[in-house]
Design an enzyme around this catalytic site. Structure first.
Site, short mmCIF file in Angstrom:
data_model
loop_
_atom_site.label_atom_id
_atom_site.label_comp_id
_atom_site.label_asym_id
_atom_site.label_seq_id
_atom_site.Cartn_x
_atom_site.Cartn_y
_atom_site.Cartn_z
N LYS A 1 -3.13 -22.26 11.67
CA LYS A 1 -2.61 -20.42 10.37
C LYS A 1 -2.68 -21.04 8.76
CE LYS A 1 2.03 -21.25 14.12
NZ LYS A 1 3.22 -21.87 13.90
N GLN B 1 7.47 -26.20 11.96
CA GLN B 1 7.11 -26.06 13.05
C GLN B 1 8.21 -27.07 14.10
OE1 GLN B 1 3.75 -24.65 14.32
NE2 GLN B 1 4.87 -25.46 16.39
N ASP C 1 9.07 -16.40 10.34
CA ASP C 1 8.73 -17.07 11.92
C ASP C 1 10.22 -16.42 13.39
OD1 ASP C 1 6.86 -18.44 13.25
OD2 ASP C 1 7.66 -20.41 13.49
#
Ligand code: NAP
Length: 290
Positions: A54, A98, A121
């Site tokens: 990413k 994450q 996200d």
């Protein structure tokens, strides 16, 4: 093989190049450089690989990318304090924490804390709620990638029978909602581990999406001839190779179009994170999304 193989890698390259052009224009015309902040706790190797991907992808697109690596014994309070600090930082447009977090940390309050305007996200329950009421803010990246793939492949979802196998909050459930929104208008069946006769359910599908995490789950006899098959599954085979949930070779003899693993949905997930970050940067400064 009769099916068309959908090249997710090529599509991702095309979309990323367009995003790069838009980022450059945003900098030139408005002096804005979209910024993505990734938070990783501990040393889970897979998480490090994902965050690294990413990071590189956002830098390649011309975005500002920052990584916050916290030790595995970080407290809930320290993690939440970092998220609050990123919420307050005007240079940060998108925040991603994450997963998985180490066992002693609870992801839910952390996700609830992320500013919805920076929730690229799409894991804050507020973001999921906005999608559920048909007024989405950010679309979670993997399902968003699946929508892009379907559009690119020329699949008309309006009135189509679409079966999504897997009901996780990350993939299956939000995808099923996105496909039923006005404008996409699919008739969606959301299947899961308690579904009776999965084969019979799948055979009704014009579009079949597998998002389970089981090697060999979807076989040729479960696929209607000519159907589009999207394989979200990412599994490690005994020989170390990456494989999906779909038995590719035999299903490709029956399907009209199919995504491979790797090189299908995977590259689109990171791409849509960039898209969301670009959209966040525009929207936070009062510019139209696209
Ligand atoms: P997850 O949270 O484990 O959810 C799996 C879902 O599959 C659950 O809803 C489960 O049903 C259902 N399921 C399990 N066994 C089943 C069976 N035999 N028949 C029908 N349904 C069954 O997984 P996830 O996070 O959604 O991920 C799914 C797969 O996608 C994994 O392989 C993951 O690695 C991959 N993935 C790929 C990307 C990408 O970028 N390509 C991104 C995210 C995930 P219940 O709810 O009844 O337990």
């Amino acid at each position: 093989m009769s099916a068309t193989v959908i090249d997710g890698k090529a599509l991702a390259a095309e979309v990323r190049s367009r995003i790069g052009t838009e980022v450059a224009a945003l900098r030139e015309e408005h002096g804005i450089q979209p910024g993505l902040a990734a938070v990783i706790v501990g040393e889970d190797p897979a998480s490090q690989v994902y965050v690294g991907m990413k990071h590189r992808a956002s830098e390649t697109a011309g975005m500002r990318s920052e990584q916050h690596v916290l030790p595995a014994d970080t407290s809930q309070e320290a993690l939440e304090a970092l998220v609050a600090q990123l919420n307050a930082d005007d240079a940060v447009d998108g925040i991603l924490v994450q997963l998985p977090l180490p066992d002693h940390l609870d992801p839910r309050p952390v996700q609830e804390l992320i500013d919805p305007a920076k929730d690229v996200d799409a894991l804050n329950p507020y973001t999921a709620g906005r999608l559920a009421v048909g007024d989405p803010t950010f679309l979670s990246c993997t399902p968003y990638g699946v929508l892009e793939i379907l559009e690119h492949a020329g699949v008309d979802t309006a009135g189509a029978d679409i079966v999504v196998v897997g009901r996780s909050n990350l993939v299956g459930r939000p995808l099923s909602v996105m496909l039923t929104l006005k404008g996409r208008d699919a008739t969606v069946t959301l299947a899961h581990s308690r579904t009776r006769d999965l084969g019979e359910v799948c055979r009704r599908a014009d579009v079949l999406v597998a998002a389970v995490g089981r090697i060999g789950l979807i076989t040729a006899d479960m696929v209607r001839p000519g159907a589009t098959v999207i394989d979200v599954g990412t599994n490690r085979a005994a020989d170390g190779s990456l494989v999906g949930d779909v038995v590719f070779d035999e299903v490709a003899e029956v399907a009209g179009a199919i995504t491979p693993v790797p090189g299908g949905v995977g590259p689109m997930t990171v791409t849509m994170l960039l898209q969301n970050t670009l959209e966040a940067a525009r929207e936070r400064r009062g510019l139209p999304r696209r």
